[in-house]
Each structure stands twice: as C-alpha cells, then as structure tokens.
Write an enzyme that holds these catalytic residues in place. Structure first.
Site: not given
Length: 280
Positions: A97-100, A127
C-alpha cells in the site's frame, strides 16, 4: 517463455481457496506498544512477521502499509522486504500500500521498484494514485501485466475529503472517469483483470448516485473500512450487491488488535473472513 498467469487469475484462485479477506499489516506506534514491541524498525519487523505467520491459510492477501515502514528509512524498507519474502514463502499474496503516482520516467521507476521481478520490493500488487491523469500510471499498469502482477487504483474512497475531488462532475465525475478507464483496461479478462480499484467500504450509495457500475469494471475491489471504521460484512454485501464477488474485504486494526497472540490473530481473521463469505 510462457506468459505469466495474470494477477486477476491468481487472486481469484487465492480468494476461492482461502476466502475474500485482505489483512492490512499496519505497524502503528500504538499497536506496537500494545504488542509489547519497540517503536523501531526491529519492532516493525517482528510485528509484521508475526502477522504473516498468523494469516497463512486464512487470508487471500496481506497489505503492508508502506508509510509505516518508510518512517525508519533503509532499516524500515529492509523490514518490508523481509515481510514480503515471508509472505511469499507462506503462500500469501502481497499488496504494498504505497499509493504511488507520478509521470514519465519517475512513474516508470516506481513501477520497477514495486512490480519488477528483480526488485527486492517486488509485490504481487501495489496501490496507485491516478490524480496526475490515469494514463500517467501506464508504466505500472503495463509492467504489472507483463510480470503477472496487479495494481489497485484509487477510485472511490470513503474519507470525507475524497468527495471534493472524486465526486466532481456528477454523472461525469472524476471517479466515474477513472473507473471507466479501468473497465476498458480489464475488458478482455474472463473474470477479474489485473487492474483493481480501491473503493471504500463505507461509500454507501455513492456509485448509484454517480452512475458507476463497479461490476462492469472486472476489477478486484479493495474495500478498506471493514471493522474499525464501522463497516460490517453485510454493509459491504449491500453496498456492492452486483459486484460483491469482486470484493476483497479489507481489515487492519480490527484484526491486529487481537494480537500479539498468533492464535488470537488467526481466530479473529477467520471470523471476519467467514462473515464475508456468509454475506454473499
């Protein structure tokens, strides 16, 4: 060389075998303290490995929250790498869950970090944030397809601030545009595609109000908000009626607070998983 099995296929196999549960690995300082662990990279490492061990055979996928490792710099990333390796050994899929989200060569570098076979951070999925434009994510979407991995794009989140961006445009909303592009990406998939969506468990009737058909997206649906944020399995089954088979019920704190005892963690996760199955 044969093409890798797609992420959507691998995820469906895991969900059928172990149930539609995603367990977040969120080593918050308060949880570390409750477990009697130091708020340090070593505490994060120990916490994470205990969760992986407890979730083997119970969850389809585990989701390390990258920011909670990143705060310890290189030592934190080393703990994350070991967590990802342990999950693979335990036959658990991993979602970092890095939301890059970025553009051009920077996005390509993020894609390599999280989705390339040679990277020590390689995960089964990651993510992504699409708010520099959906096509800015192309390097990650394409690399994921090539390596049999997946991405989960922020689509319709349930945080109060999200509506100020995602709902803008009504029946031509930002969220609808993103989800329609994901639908095109997954169109050829027989079941679920390799591009998933993050859709909050507590969104209620937002998809209907915005004219969004989640079932048509063929996207795995990551639904944070189960448990600690107030959503029940039945709430999710009601909100995602036609797309419930695509749902990965996602719980973090509600399960993690049952630790540090491995049996307690496993029993809590099993109960949450069974509630998701029963709510179909």
């Amino acid at each position: 060389m044969p093409s890798p099995v797609s992420f959507g296929t691998r995820l469906r196999q895991a969900m059928d075998a172990r149930g539609p549960l995603c367990v977040g690995i969120d080593p918050h300082p308060a949880l570390l303290e409750a477990w009697g662990l130091a708020n340090s990279s070593e505490g994060v490492r120990e916490f994470s490995l205990r969760v992986v061990e407890a979730m083997a055979g119970v969850a389809a996928i585990v989701k390390p929250q990258v920011a909670l490792y990143e705060r310890f710099g290189s030592a934190g990333f080393a703990a994350l790498e070991e967590t990802l390796q342990a999950a693979k050994a335990a036959d658990l899929l991993t979602l970092s869950d890095a939301k890059r989200g970025d553009i051009g060569s920077t996005m390509a570098a993020y894609a390599t970090a999280w989705l390339d076979d040679a990277s020590p951070l390689a995960s089964d999925a990651v993510t992504l944030s699409p708010y520099l434009g959906y096509e800015s994510l192309r390097p990650a979407i394409d690399l994921a397809a090539a390596t049999g991995r997946g991405v989960f794009v922020l689509g319709l989140t349930s945080n109060p601030e999200g509506a100020s961006v995602q709902h803008v445009g009504g029946d031509k909303s930002v969220a609808k545009s993103i989800i329609e592009q994901v639908s095109k990406e997954n169109a050829a998939a027989e079941d679920m595609g390799h591009v998933g969506l993050v859709v909050g468990a507590t969104i209620g009737d937002a998809p209907a109000k915005l004219g969004i058909d989640l079932s048509a997206s063929k996207a795995p649906l990551l639904t944070p908000g189960l448990g600690a944020q107030g959503a029940t399995a039945q709430d999710i089954a009601t909100a995602f009626a036609s797309s419930y088979r695509q749902v990965l019920g996602t719980s973090s704190r509600d399960i993690l607070k049952a630790g540090p005892d491995a049996l307690g963690l496993r029993d809590k996760a099993r109960r949450v998983r069974d509630e998701l199955i029963a709510a179909k």
